[in-house]
Design a protein around this motif. Sequence first.
Motif: not given
Length: 49
Positions: A19-24
């Motif tokens: 579920f994290a975005d591209d930056s974690g």
Amino acid sequence: MPTCEHCDTHVSDRFVRVFADDSGTVRACPNCSANAGIAEVMRSRARGV
């Protein structure tokens, strides 16, 4: 230890992978949003809505 950016609750590494975005960054977790809408909440919080 990964945490939800919104409520600062611990989330698992597995949850971050999914579920994290591209930056974690995890912007929503089961504690602060409905389980069915986590991905949608994360997108809207990332946009600043």
